[in-house]
Each structure stands twice: as structure tokens, then as C-alpha cells.
Write an enzyme that holds these catalytic residues in place. Structure first.
Site, short mmCIF file in Angstrom:
data_model
loop_
_atom_site.label_atom_id
_atom_site.label_comp_id
_atom_site.label_asym_id
_atom_site.label_seq_id
_atom_site.Cartn_x
_atom_site.Cartn_y
_atom_site.Cartn_z
N ASP A 1 22.85 12.12 75.06
CA ASP A 1 22.40 12.10 76.38
C ASP A 1 22.32 10.91 76.82
O ASP A 1 22.82 9.72 76.16
CB ASP A 1 21.07 12.84 76.25
CG ASP A 1 20.74 13.55 77.74
OD1 ASP A 1 20.37 12.95 78.73
OD2 ASP A 1 20.96 14.89 77.88
N ASP B 1 14.32 21.30 83.37
CA ASP B 1 14.05 20.27 82.22
C ASP B 1 12.85 20.88 81.51
O ASP B 1 12.17 20.22 80.86
CB ASP B 1 13.66 18.91 83.07
CG ASP B 1 14.85 17.88 83.07
OD1 ASP B 1 15.88 18.35 82.72
OD2 ASP B 1 14.78 16.99 83.65
N ASP C 1 24.87 14.43 85.15
CA ASP C 1 23.47 14.56 85.87
C ASP C 1 23.49 13.80 87.18
O ASP C 1 24.57 13.10 87.49
CB ASP C 1 22.65 13.83 84.90
CG ASP C 1 21.26 14.10 84.77
OD1 ASP C 1 20.83 14.78 85.72
OD2 ASP C 1 20.65 13.66 83.91
N LYS D 1 28.07 16.20 80.30
CA LYS D 1 26.89 16.62 81.09
C LYS D 1 26.82 15.67 82.24
O LYS D 1 26.54 14.30 82.03
CB LYS D 1 25.63 16.40 79.99
CG LYS D 1 24.27 17.11 80.93
CD LYS D 1 23.02 16.87 79.90
CE LYS D 1 21.77 16.93 80.60
NZ LYS D 1 20.85 16.93 79.68
#
Ligand code: DGJ
Length: 725
Positions: free
Chosen positions: A361, A543, A473, A471
């Protein structure tokens, strides 16, 4: 199918459980006649003859407000919410579009860039194109209706073409407008916040206008771009539901105006707030599309149609029909504080538990030790990862795991090399403060050179990392929305150019990495919409990974979106957001109800918990096809409590998975009711391990109450029951 009846001058779109009728009045106004339940020939005749009488009424005498209009203007004598508003060069905002012609096209035309539902040979989709013309201004409005009879769905879109010699300013242009008959009408919406997305709310509509919208440049935490109106009593199994969804990840709008006669006008599409688009002669403006769905038999049927449609016609690419890998993500495990050694340990623990993909991440690039710096500098931080992305990826792959990477392409930190080099690449208003949010500014995605740069640097990073997964974001709303690349009279176009630029970059990266699985994310689920799903076949739902809050979030999300696309992770306790400690079984079952993953530092977990987790992972591997590609039925709502339950049923109805969560004890003295199942084959016998064999109709009519749930005082117990028929 789509039928044009020249005698009655009507268009009739009819399919399974669905019918949509519109007609051309003698003075060539386009009228809405019906959307909803299929009409019997007799009912249709009555409706048409009634309409023909009304359509002949003298409009100079009788207001158009008494008519149900298909794509209403504003400025003559219909003063309800218009579907569009144009400003002509003489300053007038009065337009008059009258019916000109129509065409029925097979399948669905290609509308150019941006998200679009797909049509495939065999799905019998057809598109009706109706052309309206404003003779005075030489403007053409094309209304498109793509009808998917087997899904009972309609996809609408509008194109305005300027065939005159002067420019025209578009102040509003919806994808669709609907004039529905007098109610009572009830509105169901999905408002929320960060870590509390899509909390379902419903209530009766009163006279006046309700605007559900986003003005944030993203579809938003605050309101999901999906709404339903119901007429009269509606439940999962009964009642009429009309659903609307604008297919855009930017500023969207759904309006519901309940008029004095309790008729309802709805519009759906691009938000007109702060919007103006200058359309030059010879040019066309294409709106995003919007989805219209109807169910005459409750929410369940509506969601089933939408889920199938999303899986079959919205998602695309390599991963569309493939089971999604179970991932382990390091965000909640480490936040920004990690090095290669730490990541490898987490990955190894994930692999040992049976997980399939490791996701690195935020924090791997520039000097990103917290969220104040480095967005835009997409080169690896060698202090954390001395062997680079390539080295880490090789080691992860060497463990037998796939490798995934987090990026946030649309952002730049003021503390970054990119910002130093290109301070005008972010959205900003001349002479004004550039307001950070999470200490970051938003790149001007409408500019081709910005996208070209991002494509280049991101391609290099993703290639080096040999990624299997990305991912994507996006962690803030847009502010100071102004582009240094556009003249003053084009500034009101920036929001739309922004989102189209984002789609362009998504599309280019999808094409460059066709086998990579992309997951959308926006501070959790602030961009959970049908637009993103065209490019990213799954989205991080929230989240908030707390197993109790997640029940509500995932339940409400399921009204429009299938569990396949909902990222759902098991995390450590106490939960980082709610500080609540729920049993591992509970957390696992909630995550197993969606697209399963883990987001925790497993190196800190006890042997006992790891063993238990490994059990759930191996169970999910077994049930994954059913969860991800089966039909989903909501049985009991976590919003109502004290028990929530849902069911996945295989397409041939031979298997089902029942999830039950007891969130509160029953009130003293309650006789605990069984859970009533749905969607099973009534005559089939299903065996449930430890409970016996039951006939489908009994499970659906009487219900099933597993032993652990019989005591009214139980709380935080949960169960998963596999029905095999
Ligand atoms: C917000 C996302 O929703 C989280 O999962 C995580 O990726 C952080 N951003 C990283 O900054």
C-alpha cells in the site's frame, strides 16, 4: 423489444417484467406515457386513448405542467425541473425541441470515450434513437435508449449537436428525465461519510425538489450515485421500485420533484451545479449514460437484475468472470512504517495462511514517511526497499504470491519534485490559496500532458514491479477548480474534463496492462460507482473494517452493486477505527460475504488465530465461486436488527450459503423467529451439515433456525451454513 407504432405515434419498449412507452403529440412534443409493469393489451389501449385526448389539449390554454413530458425544457409554460437548459448567443434560455425522427439500432452504438455498458451479441439489446430539433437555433438533441430486455434495464444518454452558426452554452443536460404519475412516492438514498459509506435512508417524498448530488469532483462518500423511488408499500419481495444511477465518477445529480398533483419528475445525469459547456458550431456534447431499472416485485428482484447487469455488461476485461485472488494488504499492518524485511514477513505469514496476493500500500515512493509528502514522485524509496520494486516483487513472486501495488495517480504533494517542476499542473485559482486536504493537491487531469506524464511514470513503476494487481486510490475532493490550461470562458468545464481525463488514464493503463487486476479506492468507498467499475472490476468498500459497521455498509451497497466488486478485509482487533474487538469468526464471515482479503500484521497474531484464519481462507477458496458469481439475496437487515442474514445461491440453485449475524439479543420474551430463505428451488431437497435435510419451499416459507441462534439472549454469534441440494 423496441416497437414503433406509427398509428398511435408511440414507441414501446417491452421486455421481461418491464415496459416503457413514449409518444409524439400532434404538435410534435415528446411525451412520457409509462414506465413500469408490462401492460395488458387492454390497459395499453386505455392508456393510449387517454393520452391521445390529453395530447390534443390546447397548450396555450392548458399548461404543459399537466403533461408527462419525456425530455422537458424550461421557459415555456412547464416550470418544473427541466432536463436541460441552454443559453443562446442572444442571451435567451428559451428552447423548443420538437420531434423530428427516430431510428432503431441493433445493440448499442459506440459513444466514444468514457464508461459505457457493453452489449454483446445474443443479449438482444437494441437502441432507440429519437431526434428532436430546435429549428430556430439549429440544434439537435439525440435521445438514446438502449434496452436490455433480458435484464429489464434501460440505459439512457443524450447528445446535443450544434448545427447552427453560433455557439451555444449548455447549462444543464441530463441523460434522462422521467415524469411519473401521482404517488405516494418514497425515496431511498445512500448517504454516508468517510468510514461510514452508504447508510441506507428512506422516507416519503413531499412537495418540492430533492437534489441528491455530488459537487466534489468524485462520486463521494456523502451520497452514492444511486437512488430508488418506490410507490406504496415495498419490501424485498413485493412492490414497485424504480432505480436510477448516473454512470459517472464525477459531479452527478439525481433530482426528484414532487409536484402539486403528487406526480413525480426525476432527472438523472451530470450535475448542472457550476457547469457550463460552450458548444461551438459543428460540435456535439455527449452526456454520460444513466441506468434505469424497474422491478414490480420488490428490491430483491431489482438488485438481482442490477448485479447480473454489472457482472455481465459493466465489468469487462480479463478479470470480469475470473475468481478474484485473496489478498493481504499491509496498510493497517504498517501504515507508512515498513521496510522490505517487514513486508516479506507479513507476506510470508499471509502465504502460510493460504492467501494469494500481497499488496504493498501507500508509502513505497519518494520520501513518503507520512501523508504530507511525495505524491507525484512515483519512484521507489530505496531506503525502505533497497532492492527496488523489482527486487521486492521477485521475492514475493518467489514465495508463490502475486504482487500488487498502491498508487494515487491524480494527486501531487506540494512537497514533491513534481510540484517543484510543474506548479501549474494542479487545479488552482489564480491568486488564491491552494487548499490542501490530507496535505495534497489535485492534478489537472483534463490536461493531456499531465496524463501523458502519469502514463509514462506509472507504466515504468508497474513494469518494474511486475504487478499482478493495482490499487488506484483517490483521497480528496476537488477544490479551487480552475485549470491553468483553459481560457476563462471554459473554466466551468473543468469538473467534467477532469473526470473524462481520469477515465482516459484508467483506460490507457488497462490497455497497457490487460491482465492486471485493478481495484478502485477513494478514501475507502468515495468513488464506488458504475463509472469506475468499467475500468476497475472491484472497489475497496470502506476504510472501516469493523465487522459490525461493515454489515450495514455491505448490506446497503448490495442494493446496486454485487458482492463480487466489494473489497472486504479481515483486520486485527481492537479495530483501528472503532476500537471494537469482534470475534475472528465474525470478522471472517463478514469479509467472506464479499471479495475477501486480509489487512493485518499477521506476524503479530497468535498461532491459534492464524490457524483459525487459515481455516476461513481455505473455506473461502471453496465457496468463492458461489459468493462471487452466485445470486445474492438480502434476508434480514442489519439496520433493523437484532439479526442480519443473507444468502448466496448458485445459478442452477443446487447450492446456497446462508450467513447469519446476531448483532443484539432479542427483546425479553421474544420467540426467536426462523430465518426465511429465498431464491431456492422449491422442490429440491437441501442438506445442511449438522442440521438435516430440508425442502426448498419449507426453507423459504417456514424458514430455518440453526441451534446456536435459538436462545434469545445471544449476541455476537454468527454462522455460515452451506446448503447442498
Ligand atoms: C485510503 C485507502 O482507503 C486506504 O486503504 C489506504 O490505501 C490509504 N488511503 C493509504 O493512504
Amino acid at each position: 423489444m423496441i416497437r414503433h407504432d406509427p398509428r398511435s405515434r408511440t414507441f414501446q419498449l417491452e421486455g421481461q417484467g418491464f415496459s416503457y412507452l413514449l409518444g409524439v403529440s400532434p404538435r410534435k412534443d415528446l411525451h412520457h406515457l409509462h414506465w413500469g409493469v408490462p401492460l395488458s393489451p387492454k390497459a395499453k389501449r386505455a392508456l393510449l386513448s387517454d393520452w391521445e385526448k390529453r395530447a390534443l389539449e390546447d397548450e396555450h390554454h392548458i399548461s404543459r405542467e399537466f403533461q408527462r413530458r419525456e425530455f422537458p425544457d424550461f421557459g415555456h409554460n412547464d416550470l418544473r425541473t427541466p432536463a436541460f437548459l441552454l443559453e443562446h448567443t442572444d442571451g435567451t434560455r428559451v428552447s423548443e425541441f420538437l420531434y423530428d425522427s427516430f431510428k432503431v439500432l441493433p445493440g448499442k452504438p459506440d459513444f466514444g470515450p468514457g464508461p459505457a455498458s457493453r452489449s454483446k451479441t445474443g443479449d438482444q439489446a437494441q437502441t432507440l434513437k429519437i431526434v428532436l430539433v430546435d429549428q430556430l437555433q439549429k440544434l439537435e438533441l439525440d435521445l438514446y435508449y438502449t434496452f436490455y430486455p433480458s435484464y429489464g434495464l434501460l440505459v439512457r444518454r443524450t447528445i446535443l449537436r450544434n448545427q447552427g452558426r453560433k455557439p451555444v452554452d449548455i447549462l444543464k443536460l441530463a441523460s434522462a428525465s422521467l415524469d411519473l404519475p401521482p404517488g405516494p412516492w418514497n425515496l431511498v438514498r445512500f448517504p454516508g461519510k468517510w468510514a461510514g459509506e452508504r447508510q441506507m435512508k428512506d422516507g416519503p417524498l413531499q412537495e418540492g425538489t430533492v437534489r441528491l448530488e455530488s459537487r466534489r469532483g468524485i462520486s463521494s462518500h456523502e451520497m452514492n450515485p444511486f437512488a430508488m423511488v418506490t410507490r406504496g408499500e415495498t419490501s424485498e419481495e413485493k412492490g414497485e421500485v424504480f432505480a436510477l444511477a448516473p454512470v459517472t465518477s464525477g459531479n452527478w445529480l439525481i433530482e426528484a420533484e414532487l409536484f402539486r398533483d403528487r406526480s413525480l419528475r426525476m432527472t438523472v445525469g451530470l450535475n448542472d451545479f457550476g457547469f457550463k459547456w460552450r458548444l461551438e458550431p459543428g460540435k456535439a456534447f455527449v452526456t454520460p449514460e444513466s441506468l434505469l431499472a424497474y422491478s414490480g416485485d420488490g428490491f430483491s428482484n431489482l438488485s438481482l437484475r442490477l448485479h447480473r447487469f454489472v457482472k455481465d455488461r459493466v465489468l469487462g476485461g480479463h478479470w470480469q468472470k475470473r475468481p478474484r485472488p485473496m489478498l493481504i494488504n499491509n496498510w493497517e499492518a504498517t501504515y507508512f512504517k515498513f521496510d522490505q524485511e517487514k513486508l516479506l514477513k507479513i507476506a510470508k505469514a499471509g502465504k502460510d495462511a493460504g492467501l494469494e496476493l500481497f499488496v504493498l500500500d501507500d508509502g513505497w515512493f519518494g520520501k513518503r514517511n507520512d501523508d504530507t509528502t511525495s505524491l507525484g514522485d512515483w519512484t521507489v524509496d530505496r531506503r525502505k526497499l533497497p532492492e527496488g520494486l523489482g527486487g521486492l516483487s521477485e521475492r514475493i513472486h518467489g514465495m508463490g504470491l502475486k504482487f500488487g501495488l498502491w498508487i494515487e495517480p491524480e494527486m501531487v504533494s506540494p512537497k514533491s519534485l513534481l510540484y517543484k517542476k510543474h506548479p501549474d499542473w494542479c487545479l488552482h485559482a489564480p491568486g488564491r490559496v491552494r487548499r490542501g486536504s490530507r496535505s495534497q493537491l489535485v492534478l489537472d487531469m483534463g490536461r493531456p500532458e499531465v496524463r501523458d506524464h502519469l502514463f509514462k511514470v506509472l507504466t515504468a513503476a508497474l513494469e518494474e514491479a511486475k504487478v499482478d494487481y493495482v490499487k488506484w486510490d483517490m483521497n480528496r475532493s476537488l477544490s479551487e477548480v480552475h485549470s491553468a490550461a483553459l481560457p476563462p470562458d471554459r473554466q466551468s468545464e473543468v469538473y467534467f474534463r477532469y473526470v473524462m481525463g481520469v477515465y482516459d488514464l484508467m483506460d490507457r493503463l488497462n490497455r497497457r496492462f490487460p491482465r492486471v487486476l485493478f481495484e478502485g479506492c477513494s478514501g475507502g468507498g468515495a468513488r464506488f460507482d458504475l463509472g469506475v467499475l468499467n475500468y476497475h472490476p472491484q472497489i475497496w468498500t470502506s476504510d472501516n473494517t469493523d465487522g459490525l459497521d461493515r454489515l450495514k455498509i455491505q448490506y446497503a451497497t448490495s442494493f446496486a452493486y454485487p458482492p463480487l466488486v466489494m473489497g472486504a478485509h479481515v483486520s486485527s482487533v481492537p479495530n483501528h477505527f472503532t476500537h471494537r474487538s469482534l470475534p475472528l469468526k465474525w470478522r471472517a464471515l463478514v469479509a467472506m460475504s464479499g471479495n475477501f482479503g486480509v489487512e493485518a500484521d499477521l506476524t503479530k497474531w497468535s498461532k491459534k488465530d492464524l490457524k483459525e484464519l487459515a481455516g476461513y481462507i481455505s473455506l473461502y477458496r471453496e465457496i468463492r465461486p458461489l459468493v462471487q458469481f452466485g445470486d445474492f439475496y438480502r434476508l434480514e437487515s442489519p439496520f433493523a436488527g437484532p439479526r442480519a442474514s443473507w444468502l448466496f445461491v448458485s445459478p442452477e440453485r443446487s447450492q446456497a450459503l446462508l450467513f447469519i449475524f446476531q448483532t443484539e439479543p432479542w427483546k425479553r420474551g421474544t420467540k426467536v423467529p426462523p430465518v426465511r430463505l429465498r431464491g431456492l428451488a422449491p422442490l429440491r431437497h437441501y442438506s445442511i451439515e449438522g442440521a438435516g435435510k430440508f425442502k426448498g419451499d419449507r426453507l423459504m416459507e417456514v424458514g430455518f433456525l440453526p441451534a446456536p441462534f435459538r436462545s434469545p439472549s445471544q449476541k455476537f454469534i454468527c454462522g455460515l451454513y452451506h446448503l447442498k441440494g
